[in-house]
Design an enzyme around this catalytic site. Structure first.
Site, mmCIF file in Angstrom:
data_model
loop_
_atom_site.group_PDB
_atom_site.id
_atom_site.type_symbol
_atom_site.label_atom_id
_atom_site.label_comp_id
_atom_site.label_asym_id
_atom_site.label_seq_id
_atom_site.Cartn_x
_atom_site.Cartn_y
_atom_site.Cartn_z
ATOM 1 N N SER A 9 0.799 -1.227 0.000
ATOM 2 C CA SER A 9 0.000 0.000 0.000
ATOM 3 C C SER A 9 0.831 1.277 0.000
ATOM 4 O O SER A 9 0.318 2.341 -0.313
ATOM 5 C CB SER A 9 -0.966 0.018 1.181
ATOM 6 O OG SER A 9 -0.285 0.287 2.382
ATOM 7 N N LYS A 42 0.932 4.506 6.779
ATOM 8 C CA LYS A 42 0.327 5.364 5.755
ATOM 9 C C LYS A 42 0.947 6.753 5.830
ATOM 10 O O LYS A 42 1.686 7.078 6.749
ATOM 11 C CB LYS A 42 -1.191 5.501 5.962
ATOM 12 C CG LYS A 42 -1.964 4.199 5.996
ATOM 13 C CD LYS A 42 -2.002 3.486 4.669
ATOM 14 C CE LYS A 42 -2.737 2.159 4.818
ATOM 15 N NZ LYS A 42 -2.552 1.286 3.698
#
Length: 186
Positions: free
Chosen positions: A41, A82
């Site tokens: 990701s 993230k």
């Protein structure tokens, strides 16, 4: 007398080792700890199985900043890594593959590598913050809006909602393995 001295040195050695382990435990628990990136990701910035140093102390002294890479508790059993896109009070919108924060366009140079290989399909689909699980026009106080750099393959605030700041474990800036990628992240 020689026996007592050997026993005393042995006890001192054991105490020294115990103190060293205690100090290492405190540092690992409260200051720095190694982490391993799990998944794709955050590509191209981070690769699956990159080994990094997590700084747990940084946000004790300063506020998170836009574009920091953070680790946070996503669930009771799972942490995510993230990038911070929105801070409390920000209005977030993506339009034509461009990030707008409070109406101002921002460049995201860490996405350039992915965007170069794309045809006409945008890397980041257009959306407004209120269209996400956040459900409001601005990032709520005490929360962050986060996204993975691999915008087409990231479970982030567009799916899970805003992240409570108190769930942030720390920031991840230093890659130490593989050696060819070692350094500070962008």
């Amino acid at each position: 007398m020689g026996r007592k001295r050997k026993k005393s040195k042995l006890l001192e050695g054991i105490k020294t080792i115990a103190v060293a382990f205690a100090i290492a435990g405190v540092i690992r628990t409260f200051v720095f700890s190694p982490i391993i990136v799990d998944g794709q990701s955050m590509m191209p910035t981070l690769q699956n199985e990159d080994k990094m140093i997590l700084n747990k102390l940084d946000y004790k002294f300063k506020e998170p900043e836009r574009f920091d890479i953070i680790v946070f508790h996503a669930t009771e059993d799972e942490d995510y890594i993230k990038r911070i896109i929105g801070l409390p009070g920000d209005r977030i919108e993506y339009k034509d593959d461009t990030l707008y924060v409070n109406g101002k366009a921002y460049e995201e140079p860490y996405l350039d590598q992915y965007k170069q290989g794309l045809s006409s399909i945008p890397l980041t689909r257009s959306f407004k913050l209120e269209d996400t699980p956040v459900g409001s026009e601005t990032v709520p106080e005490g929360y962050l809006f986060v996204m993975g750099d691999n915008r087409r393959n990231s479970k982030d605030s567009r799916l899970i909602g805003a992240v409570p700041i108190d769930q942030v474990v720390g920031d991840a800036k230093i890659i130490y393995w593989p050696i060819k990628d070692a350094g500070i992240t962008e």
